[in-house]
Design a protein around this motif. Structure first.
Motif, PDB file in Angstrom:
ATOM      1  N   UNK A 173       0.856  -1.183   0.000  1.00 55.60           N
ATOM      2  CA  UNK A 173       0.000   0.000   0.000  1.00 55.60           C
ATOM      3  C   UNK A 173       0.889   1.227   0.000  1.00 55.60           C
ATOM      4  N   UNK A 174       0.745   2.076  -1.020  1.00 50.51           N
ATOM      5  CA  UNK A 174       1.521   3.303  -1.129  1.00 50.51           C
ATOM      6  C   UNK A 174       0.668   4.461  -0.618  1.00 50.51           C
ATOM      7  N   UNK A 175       1.227   5.224   0.331  1.00 49.56           N
ATOM      8  CA  UNK A 175       0.497   6.315   0.964  1.00 49.56           C
ATOM      9  C   UNK A 175       1.292   7.605   0.868  1.00 49.56           C
ATOM     10  N   UNK A 176       0.567   8.732   0.917  1.00 47.92           N
ATOM     11  CA  UNK A 176       1.217  10.036   0.951  1.00 47.92           C
ATOM     12  C   UNK A 176       1.367  10.469   2.400  1.00 47.92           C
ATOM     13  N   UNK A 177       2.592  10.763   2.797  1.00 53.21           N
ATOM     14  CA  UNK A 177       2.829  11.114   4.191  1.00 53.21           C
ATOM     15  C   UNK A 177       2.108  12.373   4.618  1.00 53.21           C
ATOM     16  N   UNK A 178       1.913  13.304   3.708  1.00 54.63           N
ATOM     17  CA  UNK A 178       1.271  14.555   4.095  1.00 54.63           C
ATOM     18  C   UNK A 178      -0.247  14.455   4.146  1.00 54.63           C
ATOM     19  N   UNK A 179      -0.785  13.300   3.751  1.00 52.60           N
ATOM     20  CA  UNK A 179      -2.237  13.141   3.754  1.00 52.60           C
ATOM     21  C   UNK A 179      -2.719  11.953   4.584  1.00 52.60           C
ATOM     22  N   UNK A 180      -1.900  10.917   4.695  1.00 49.69           N
ATOM     23  CA  UNK A 180      -2.348   9.674   5.316  1.00 49.69           C
ATOM     24  C   UNK A 180      -1.606   9.423   6.624  1.00 49.69           C
ATOM     25  N   UNK A 181      -2.348   9.107   7.657  1.00 48.53           N
ATOM     26  CA  UNK A 181      -1.764   8.790   8.952  1.00 48.53           C
ATOM     27  C   UNK A 181      -1.273   7.352   8.965  1.00 48.53           C
ATOM     28  N   UNK A 182      -0.041   7.150   9.397  1.00 45.84           N
ATOM     29  CA  UNK A 182       0.515   5.805   9.459  1.00 45.84           C
ATOM     30  C   UNK A 182      -0.262   4.948  10.455  1.00 45.84           C
ATOM     31  N   UNK A 183      -0.644   5.541  11.576  1.00 45.51           N
ATOM     32  CA  UNK A 183      -1.399   4.788  12.590  1.00 45.51           C
ATOM     33  C   UNK A 183      -2.759   4.373  12.043  1.00 45.51           C
ATOM     34  N   UNK A 184      -3.412   5.300  11.346  1.00 47.32           N
ATOM     35  CA  UNK A 184      -4.711   4.975  10.733  1.00 47.32           C
ATOM     36  C   UNK A 184      -4.564   3.827   9.747  1.00 47.32           C
ATOM     37  N   UNK A 185      -3.538   3.873   8.923  1.00 47.86           N
ATOM     38  CA  UNK A 185      -3.337   2.835   7.910  1.00 47.86           C
ATOM     39  C   UNK A 185      -3.070   1.487   8.563  1.00 47.86           C
ATOM     40  N   UNK A 186      -2.234   1.458   9.610  1.00 52.61           N
ATOM     41  CA  UNK A 186      -1.962   0.199  10.312  1.00 52.61           C
ATOM     42  C   UNK A 186      -3.255  -0.397  10.864  1.00 52.61           C
ATOM     43  N   UNK A 187      -4.075   0.458  11.469  1.00 54.98           N
ATOM     44  CA  UNK A 187      -5.321  -0.033  12.060  1.00 54.98           C
ATOM     45  C   UNK A 187      -6.264  -0.574  10.989  1.00 54.98           C
ATOM     46  N   UNK A 188      -6.323   0.092   9.842  1.00 60.79           N
ATOM     47  CA  UNK A 188      -7.160  -0.393   8.750  1.00 60.79           C
ATOM     48  C   UNK A 188      -6.715  -1.779   8.299  1.00 60.79           C
ATOM     49  N   UNK A 189      -5.419  -1.988   8.224  1.00 59.75           N
ATOM     50  CA  UNK A 189      -4.904  -3.289   7.798  1.00 59.75           C
ATOM     51  C   UNK A 189      -5.198  -4.365   8.839  1.00 59.75           C
ATOM     52  N   UNK A 190      -4.961  -4.050  10.110  1.00 58.11           N
ATOM     53  CA  UNK A 190      -5.234  -5.043  11.160  1.00 58.11           C
ATOM     54  C   UNK A 190      -6.705  -5.437  11.178  1.00 58.11           C
ATOM     55  N   UNK A 191      -7.574  -4.465  10.964  1.00 57.64           N
ATOM     56  CA  UNK A 191      -9.011  -4.719  11.038  1.00 57.64           C
ATOM     57  C   UNK A 191      -9.515  -5.588   9.905  1.00 57.64           C
ATOM     58  N   UNK A 192      -8.727  -5.700   8.835  1.00 56.14           N
ATOM     59  CA  UNK A 192      -9.183  -6.444   7.665  1.00 56.14           C
ATOM     60  C   UNK A 192      -8.359  -7.709   7.401  1.00 56.14           C
ATOM     61  N   UNK A 193      -7.648  -8.181   8.410  1.00 55.02           N
ATOM     62  CA  UNK A 193      -6.991  -9.483   8.297  1.00 55.02           C
ATOM     63  C   UNK A 193      -5.572  -9.464   7.795  1.00 55.02           C
ATOM     64  N   UNK A 194      -4.917  -8.296   7.797  1.00 58.32           N
ATOM     65  CA  UNK A 194      -3.522  -8.211   7.375  1.00 58.32           C
ATOM     66  C   UNK A 194      -2.609  -7.998   8.578  1.00 58.32           C
ATOM     67  N   UNK A 195      -1.406  -8.498   8.466  1.00 60.45           N
ATOM     68  CA  UNK A 195      -0.367  -8.271   9.466  1.00 60.45           C
ATOM     69  C   UNK A 195       0.721  -7.426   8.808  1.00 60.45           C
ATOM     70  N   UNK A 196       0.990  -6.254   9.341  1.00 63.54           N
ATOM     71  CA  UNK A 196       2.014  -5.370   8.778  1.00 63.54           C
ATOM     72  C   UNK A 196       3.387  -5.995   9.020  1.00 63.54           C
ATOM     73  N   UNK A 197       4.162  -6.137   7.954  1.00 66.99           N
ATOM     74  CA  UNK A 197       5.484  -6.766   8.060  1.00 66.99           C
ATOM     75  C   UNK A 197       6.626  -5.776   7.891  1.00 66.99           C
ATOM     76  N   UNK A 198       6.362  -4.658   7.235  1.00 68.13           N
ATOM     77  CA  UNK A 198       7.429  -3.689   7.012  1.00 68.13           C
ATOM     78  C   UNK A 198       6.830  -2.332   6.663  1.00 68.13           C
TER      79      UNK A 198
END
Length: 260
Positions: A173-198
């Motif tokens: 998942x490619x995100x823009x740092x000035x628009x997307x929160x890293x914490x928000x993105x991590x939570x979205x992934x965890x909530x949908x069955x993904x484990x963040x690896x890097x």
């Protein structure tokens, strides 16, 4: 953009099938003329006019760090635009890519460019909404979300991506740092069955001179055809500006799939 379950997103206002064919023809024409002057970069058969990125596509080499790419690897790219990223990836990584694009006219252009370049055997395209993917569960080894569009229901889209990626499969998942929160993105992934690896933060480079020349020629060609120029610019992504840096999140689908 917005969408409803089971429906495709609307194409840009005023776009027609004839406009799609005309824009594809213009891109093909510029690429053909450039081949008489300089070779096309590897994987960029249309000199980047179909990439839909305001930065050098070579940054996407980072995607190759996920798994070992072979011909049996099957990637889903959501929001695949005019198909250039998918075609580039097949040449760089040796995988197959299916591009899903909500804008039907963009999907038509991607298919037309694939036909003219003889690459539809490796990269194919279809229209559809990411919230209701028309694919069986576990169909893909990888999924990529490289476009910045966020007008849809993100959690629903990620849930569907999680469904169609096989157990243990990969997601980037490619995100823009000035628009997307890293914490928000991590939570979205965890909530949908993904484990963040890097997680990676990377500075981006402007496209090379070859692509800039191609873009200038296409813009000149389309100056008298405002609807086509508008259609093409809408596919350049990221609000037509180059971000200073990008954040890439890599994740894996949890191995135990819950029946749905």
């Amino acid at each position: 953009m917005s969408g409803k379950p089971g429906m495709q997103y609307p194409s840009s206002a005023g776009d027609t099938r004839e406009d799609s064919a005309a824009l594809a023809e213009a891109i093909e024409g510029v690429a053909k003329s450039l081949r008489l002057e300089m070779p096309a970069p590897k994987g960029s058969l249309f000199y980047g006019l179909d990439h839909g990125l305001p930065y050098a596509v070579e940054l996407l080499h980072l995607l190759g760090s996920q798994g070992i790419f072979r011909k049996y690897e099957f990637v889903l790219e959501v929001f695949s635009g005019l198909g250039g990223r998918a075609r580039w990836a097949t040449r760089q990584f040796g995988c197959r890519v299916l591009g899903l694009e909500p804008d039907l006219h963009a999907a038509q252009i991607a298919t037309r460019l694939g036909e003219s370049s003889g690459t539809l055997g490796e990269a194919v395209f279809c229209g559809g909404a990411p919230e209701t993917l028309p694919f069986r569960s576990g169909a893909f080894t990888h999924a990529w979300w490289l476009d910045s569009r966020r007008g849809m229901r993100v959690e629903d889209s990620l849930s569907e991506i999680s469904r169609v990626v096989r157990d243990g499969g990969y997601f980037a998942w490619v995100l823009q740092e000035d628009k997307d929160s890293r914490e928000w993105a991590r939570e979205q992934l965890r909530a949908t069955g993904f484990v963040v690896t890097e997680e990676r933060r990377t500075r981006v480079l402007a496209p090379d001179m070859t692509r800039r020349v191609a873009e200038q020629r296409l813009e000149r060609l389309l100056q008298a055809r405002a609807p086509l120029l508008k259609m093409w610019k809408e596919q350049t992504g990221w609000d037509s500006r180059m971000p200073e840096s990008l954040m890439l999140l890599f994740a894996r689908r949890e191995a135990k799939r819950v029946a749905r």
